[in-house]
Design a protein around this motif. Structure first.
Motif, PDB file in Angstrom:
ATOM      1  N   SER A  50       2.888 -14.546  16.424  1.00  0.00           N
ATOM      2  CA  SER A  50       3.609 -15.807  16.570  1.00  0.00           C
ATOM      3  C   SER A  50       2.670 -16.989  16.369  1.00  0.00           C
ATOM      4  N   LEU A  51       1.471 -16.878  16.940  1.00  0.00           N
ATOM      5  CA  LEU A  51       0.498 -17.958  16.791  1.00  0.00           C
ATOM      6  C   LEU A  51       0.121 -18.147  15.325  1.00  0.00           C
ATOM      7  N   GLN A  52      -0.081 -17.051  14.592  1.00  0.00           N
ATOM      8  CA  GLN A  52      -0.431 -17.154  13.177  1.00  0.00           C
ATOM      9  C   GLN A  52       0.712 -17.805  12.390  1.00  0.00           C
ATOM     10  N   GLU A  53       1.937 -17.478  12.748  1.00  0.00           N
ATOM     11  CA  GLU A  53       3.083 -18.100  12.082  1.00  0.00           C
ATOM     12  C   GLU A  53       3.093 -19.606  12.329  1.00  0.00           C
ATOM     13  N   HIS A  54       2.717 -20.006  13.538  1.00  0.00           N
ATOM     14  CA  HIS A  54       2.621 -21.435  13.845  1.00  0.00           C
ATOM     15  C   HIS A  54       1.465 -22.075  13.070  1.00  0.00           C
TER      16      HIS A  54
END
Length: 219
Positions: A177-181
């Protein structure tokens, strides 16, 4: 929820308080909500409690069952399968429009929120990550400048809150999720509305996929 409520619109206040409990997971999907107990706790009659629960039922957060009372809604596999693709399109549109309206000041604010996400993820603090994630998505809704889009997306987000927090507990999902952000922020820094739209859609669809996999594993 402490103290006696005093307002002509008691039912609205009760609805807000119960909604907050659901969002903060004090009341979890499947939990029963007892009218009598809640009325006694708030120092009100059962009438505003009953009206409040009708509002939350219309919002999709609880289910009123004849002769069985009220419970917090549980999102089933079919719900997730239908909701997330719709939400992906809506939030993609929001992100694309928000890019066009993001100036230096707003970009700095998004960078601040994103850094909070980075910090929460580094500490493995899912609750804090979720709070900052919610703030980030809310800010993009405000930035997009389309009140109709905001309203529809906000209505669906209230329902998806019942499930979104769960997906962050899947192995590896917090970092994904963090990488997507991070990828979404890269699109904002470039001012690339098309990339922001596509990345936000991917972000939402990945959330849905994770939740549906968790749901399937339970059965």
């Amino acid at each position: 929820m402490v103290g006696t409520l005093k307002s002509p619109a008691l039912y609205s206040q009760v609805a807000d308080l119960v909604r907050k409990r659901i969002f903060q997971q004090e009341l979890r999907p499947g939990d029963r909500i007892d009218e009598v107990t809640l009325a006694e706790e708030l120092g009100v009659s059962r009438t505003p409690v009953r009206e409040a629960l009708k509002i939350l039922d219309a919002d999709g957060l609880v289910i009123l069952e004849p002769r069985r009372g009220c419970r917090v809604r549980v999102l089933e596999h079919k719900d997730l399968e239908q909701l997330f693709p719709v939400m992906a399109v809506l939030e993609g549109l929001i992100a694309g429009e928000a890019v066009k309206r993001t100036d230096g000041k707003e970009m700095a604010n998004l960078e601040r929120i994103h850094q909070n996400l980075e910090d929460a993820a580094a500490e493995g603090d899912i609750d804090r990550y979720y709070e900052h994630n919610y703030e980030f998505h809310t800010r993009l809704q405000e930035l997009c400048g389309n009140p109709y889009l905001q309203r529809v997306a906000a209505d669906l987000r209230r329902i998806l809150i019942l499930a979104r927090h769960r997906q962050l507990k899947a192995p590896g999902r917090l970092q994904d999720s963090l990488q997507e952000h991070r990828d979404l922020m890269a699109a904002f820094r470039k001012g690339d509305a098309e990339a922001a739209d596509a990345q936000m859609k991917h972000h939402l669809l990945e959330q849905g996929r994770t939740l549906m996999e968790k749901e399937a594993a339970r059965h």
